[in-house]
Design a protein around this motif. Structure first.
Motif, PDB file in Angstrom:
ATOM      1  N   ASN A   1       0.925  -1.313  -0.181  1.00  0.00           N
ATOM      2  CA  ASN A   1       0.029   0.121   0.156  1.00  0.00           C
ATOM      3  C   ASN A   1       0.827   1.258   0.185  1.00  0.00           C
ATOM      4  O   ASN A   1       0.310   2.248  -0.324  1.00  0.00           O
ATOM      5  CB  ASN A   1      -1.243   0.007   1.229  1.00  0.00           C
ATOM      6  CG  ASN A   1      -1.923  -1.064   1.162  1.00  0.00           C
ATOM      7  OD1 ASN A   1      -2.193  -1.497   0.078  1.00  0.00           O
ATOM      8  ND2 ASN A   1      -2.732  -1.462   2.289  1.00  0.00           N
TER       9      ASN A   1
ATOM     10  N   THR B   1       1.788   3.271   2.521  1.00  0.00           N
ATOM     11  CA  THR B   1       1.198   4.256   3.221  1.00  0.00           C
ATOM     12  C   THR B   1       2.005   4.213   4.496  1.00  0.00           C
ATOM     13  O   THR B   1       1.738   5.155   5.290  1.00  0.00           O
ATOM     14  CB  THR B   1       0.014   3.995   3.585  1.00  0.00           C
ATOM     15  OG1 THR B   1      -0.103   2.804   4.206  1.00  0.00           O
ATOM     16  CG2 THR B   1      -1.220   3.947   2.240  1.00  0.00           C
ATOM     17  N   ALA B   2       2.833   3.243   5.105  1.00  0.00           N
ATOM     18  CA  ALA B   2       3.530   3.108   6.329  1.00  0.00           C
ATOM     19  C   ALA B   2       4.885   3.235   6.551  1.00  0.00           C
ATOM     20  O   ALA B   2       5.498   2.703   7.196  1.00  0.00           O
ATOM     21  CB  ALA B   2       2.747   2.066   6.980  1.00  0.00           C
TER      22      ALA B   2
ATOM     23  N   GLU C   1       6.070   8.716   5.210  1.00  0.00           N
ATOM     24  CA  GLU C   1       4.679   8.968   5.241  1.00  0.00           C
ATOM     25  C   GLU C   1       4.249   9.076   6.740  1.00  0.00           C
ATOM     26  O   GLU C   1       3.298  10.001   7.051  1.00  0.00           O
ATOM     27  CB  GLU C   1       3.831   7.691   4.918  1.00  0.00           C
ATOM     28  CG  GLU C   1       4.278   7.596   3.123  1.00  0.00           C
ATOM     29  CD  GLU C   1       5.241   6.857   3.032  1.00  0.00           C
ATOM     30  OE1 GLU C   1       5.650   6.937   1.716  1.00  0.00           O
ATOM     31  OE2 GLU C   1       6.178   6.165   3.853  1.00  0.00           O
ATOM     32  N   ILE C   2       4.728   8.298   7.773  1.00  0.00           N
ATOM     33  CA  ILE C   2       4.280   8.563   9.142  1.00  0.00           C
ATOM     34  C   ILE C   2       4.688   9.941   9.763  1.00  0.00           C
ATOM     35  O   ILE C   2       4.080  10.720  10.509  1.00  0.00           O
ATOM     36  CB  ILE C   2       5.125   7.259   9.987  1.00  0.00           C
ATOM     37  CG1 ILE C   2       4.388   6.152   9.451  1.00  0.00           C
ATOM     38  CG2 ILE C   2       5.020   7.739  11.439  1.00  0.00           C
ATOM     39  CD1 ILE C   2       2.890   5.989   9.900  1.00  0.00           C
TER      40      ILE C   2
ATOM     41  N   CYS D   1       2.173  12.501   9.164  1.00  0.00           N
ATOM     42  CA  CYS D   1       0.859  12.379   9.860  1.00  0.00           C
ATOM     43  C   CYS D   1       0.810  13.425  11.115  1.00  0.00           C
ATOM     44  O   CYS D   1       1.492  13.319  11.844  1.00  0.00           O
ATOM     45  CB  CYS D   1       0.656  11.029  10.350  1.00  0.00           C
ATOM     46  SG  CYS D   1       0.495   9.901   9.063  1.00  0.00           S
TER      47      CYS D   1
ATOM     48  N   GLU E   1      -5.028  10.032  11.272  1.00  0.00           N
ATOM     49  CA  GLU E   1      -4.133   9.809  10.212  1.00  0.00           C
ATOM     50  C   GLU E   1      -3.193   8.693  10.390  1.00  0.00           C
ATOM     51  O   GLU E   1      -3.217   7.828   9.403  1.00  0.00           O
ATOM     52  CB  GLU E   1      -3.518  11.152   9.942  1.00  0.00           C
ATOM     53  CG  GLU E   1      -4.275  12.435   9.394  1.00  0.00           C
ATOM     54  CD  GLU E   1      -3.237  13.701   9.439  1.00  0.00           C
ATOM     55  OE1 GLU E   1      -2.435  13.626   8.071  1.00  0.00           O
ATOM     56  OE2 GLU E   1      -3.305  14.614   9.903  1.00  0.00           O
ATOM     57  N   LEU E   2      -2.645   8.649  11.387  1.00  0.00           N
ATOM     58  CA  LEU E   2      -1.876   7.353  11.694  1.00  0.00           C
ATOM     59  C   LEU E   2      -2.475   6.088  11.668  1.00  0.00           C
ATOM     60  O   LEU E   2      -2.049   5.185  10.902  1.00  0.00           O
ATOM     61  CB  LEU E   2      -1.078   7.465  13.179  1.00  0.00           C
ATOM     62  CG  LEU E   2      -0.100   8.609  13.503  1.00  0.00           C
ATOM     63  CD1 LEU E   2       0.399   8.659  14.787  1.00  0.00           C
ATOM     64  CD2 LEU E   2       1.164   7.944  12.404  1.00  0.00           C
TER      65      LEU E   2
ATOM     66  N   GLU F   1      -5.130   5.489  10.073  1.00  0.00           N
ATOM     67  CA  GLU F   1      -5.465   5.250   8.580  1.00  0.00           C
ATOM     68  C   GLU F   1      -4.316   4.801   7.802  1.00  0.00           C
ATOM     69  O   GLU F   1      -4.601   3.905   6.848  1.00  0.00           O
ATOM     70  CB  GLU F   1      -6.094   6.662   7.873  1.00  0.00           C
ATOM     71  CG  GLU F   1      -7.377   7.032   8.286  1.00  0.00           C
ATOM     72  CD  GLU F   1      -8.448   6.002   7.656  1.00  0.00           C
ATOM     73  OE1 GLU F   1      -8.574   5.624   6.439  1.00  0.00           O
ATOM     74  OE2 GLU F   1      -9.322   5.739   8.562  1.00  0.00           O
ATOM     75  N   HIS F   2      -3.203   5.495   7.923  1.00  0.00           N
ATOM     76  CA  HIS F   2      -1.811   5.068   7.327  1.00  0.00           C
ATOM     77  C   HIS F   2      -1.503   3.530   7.637  1.00  0.00           C
ATOM     78  O   HIS F   2      -0.908   2.858   6.915  1.00  0.00           O
ATOM     79  CB  HIS F   2      -0.826   5.703   7.563  1.00  0.00           C
ATOM     80  CG  HIS F   2      -0.831   7.063   6.587  1.00  0.00           C
ATOM     81  ND1 HIS F   2      -1.541   8.133   6.831  1.00  0.00           N
ATOM     82  CD2 HIS F   2       0.208   7.270   5.674  1.00  0.00           C
ATOM     83  CE1 HIS F   2      -1.326   9.029   5.847  1.00  0.00           C
ATOM     84  NE2 HIS F   2      -0.218   8.498   5.223  1.00  0.00           N
TER      85      HIS F   2
END
Length: 433
Positions: free
Chosen positions: A292, A294-295, A299-300, A303, A308-309, A311-312
């Motif tokens: 994904n 996202t993490a 990216e973190i 946030c 938001e965290l 969701e990631h």
């Protein structure tokens, strides 16, 4: 007893009588000095008046005066600037490397402090200081908890920095290893860290758009595609499983392509694990998360809120694992995703320490402050350690409080290190008040 003497000297908890040297000269302690935790005298730059004359220098403390010679201080020039040798018992004279005598003070530990210290060390109650906790000033408790909270983050920072070194200075890779370790949720933490260190992220990145290939590398490097890793009770069925066959074949190709070597599958623990916590499920969730994109650490860092965290960090197992908990073991469909509690643990044990450690690394106080803000916003943990402290009268409001109390138990109570604890200090002073 020597440790207690250090404590009594450092905090000036002297008996209610005049202090005199072994040769009868009066002593007034102006400044006990700076406590030295490295080699050399125990306290630097102390200030004491001896018979009305001000002396500035170092102080050495021993249980018995003869320990001066046991430790060979008479041969060490670092001890030539000792102005006072403080002892529990004076059984001999002390001299420096030039043979010059050093003044000595026999310091008696006050009876009430000695009694309270013995209670702390030998009490059957846990924690032994439980009696005074409800009476402690809230300001003192708040201050001590804040220190413990920071101390715990700093301790985790040391572990993260060690991972960064093992990852060749790559913070993104160190974040991946830290996150993977916490996917073990304690029981398989060591195995997950070993597994993550065995993942060639640079090679995996070439196949980042293919979830099946990512999962094949993740499962294969874990050793879980080895036929011997399949439990005997359903090994034959698993070997006939089409998904297993495809994945084993894909990993064989990728392992050859990137010269990968699987870890020993015996490192994984399954005893008393619920099926949804099996390594296969967690690895599939990690594969989906990696796919994904996202993490990652970058990216973190972007946030700004817990929402938001979450969701990631949200992820679930791939379709095959919605109906399996191991290869060849089909069961009723069940969406295997990280629960809200698991997401909170990932934020607590992975994201927050990484924000703090990376903030320290790049001298960004904003990231460090955000780590503390998230701790205050995150729900308090509920485990046997926290419940124990609550029964003693400790108030717990958020994850920052629970992290502080875990640090208190693990690093102070479990080691009987009451002399470094502020609650222990209060107990020694007041004990039975």
């Amino acid at each position: 007893m020597e440790q207690l003497l250090h404590y009594v000297w450092k905090h000036k908890l002297f008996p209610l009588k005049s202090l005199v040297t072994a040769d009868g000269l009066g002593i007034e302690v102006i400044d006990t000095g700076l406590h030295n935790h490295d080699a050399g005298p125990d306290f630097f730059n102390a200030k004491v008046k001896i018979d009305g004359t001000l002396w500035v220098g170092n102080v050495e403390i021993h249980d018995r005066a003869s320990d001066w010679f046991v430790h060979h201080h008479e041969q060490d020039v670092r001890y030539d600037n000792v102005i006072l040798h403080v002892c529990g018992t004076i059984d001999t004279e002390a001299v420096d490397s030039q043979g010059r005598p050093i003044r000595q003070l026999q310091l008696d530990v006050p009876d009430d402090i000695a009694e309270h210290y013995d209670e702390l060390i030998h009490s059957d109650h846990y924690p032994p200081c439980y009696r005074i906790i409800p009476e402690l000033p809230s300001l003192m408790i708040h201050s001590w908890m804040s220190s413990l909270e920071t101390e715990r983050l700093e301790q985790k920072t040391v572990a993260i920095n060690e991972r960064v070194v093992r990852c060749g200075g790559d913070w993104q890779a160190a974040y991946f290893v830290t996150m993977a370790r916490n996917y073990g949720f304690g029981i398989n933490g060591e195995a997950f860290e070993q597994w993550a260190c065995n993942i060639p992220l640079g090679s995996v990145a070439h196949h980042r758009d293919d979830l099946f290939q990512i999962e094949a590398i993740f499962m294969g490097q874990a050793g879980l595609l080895e036929p011997e890793a399949l439990p005997k009770t359903y090994r034959d069925k698993a070997l006939r499983d089409t998904y297993y066959q495809r994945m084993a074949s894909e990993y064989c190709y990728l392992a050859y392509k990137f010269s990968m070597q699987a870890m020993d599958f015996h490192q994984w623990k399954f005893l008393r694990l619920r099926p949804q916590n099996f390594p296969h499920i967690r690895l599939s969730q990690l594969a989906q998360l990696y796919y994904n994109r996202t993490a990652g650490l970058s990216e973190i860092i972007e946030c700004g809120s817990l929402r938001e965290l979450r969701e990631h960090l949200k992820t679930q197992a791939t379709p095959y694992w919605q109906t399996h908990f191991a290869f060849g073991t089909e069961h009723t469909p069940n969406e295997k995703h990280l629960s809200a509690a698991s997401l909170n643990l990932m934020i607590l044990n992975t994201v927050i320490p990484m924000l703090f450690a990376y903030g320290r690394h790049i001298c960004n106080e904003g990231l460090c402050d955000r780590a503390f803000e998230f701790l205050e916003q995150l729900k308090a943990e509920d485990n046997h350690i926290i419940r124990m402290w609550q029964e003693c009268g400790m108030k717990v409001e958020n994850a920052g409080d629970t992290q502080a109390l875990i640090q208190l138990k693990n690093e102070y109570c479990d080691h009987k290190d009451c002399l470094r604890c502020r609650i222990g200090y209060e107990y020694l002073k007041y004990g039975n008040h």
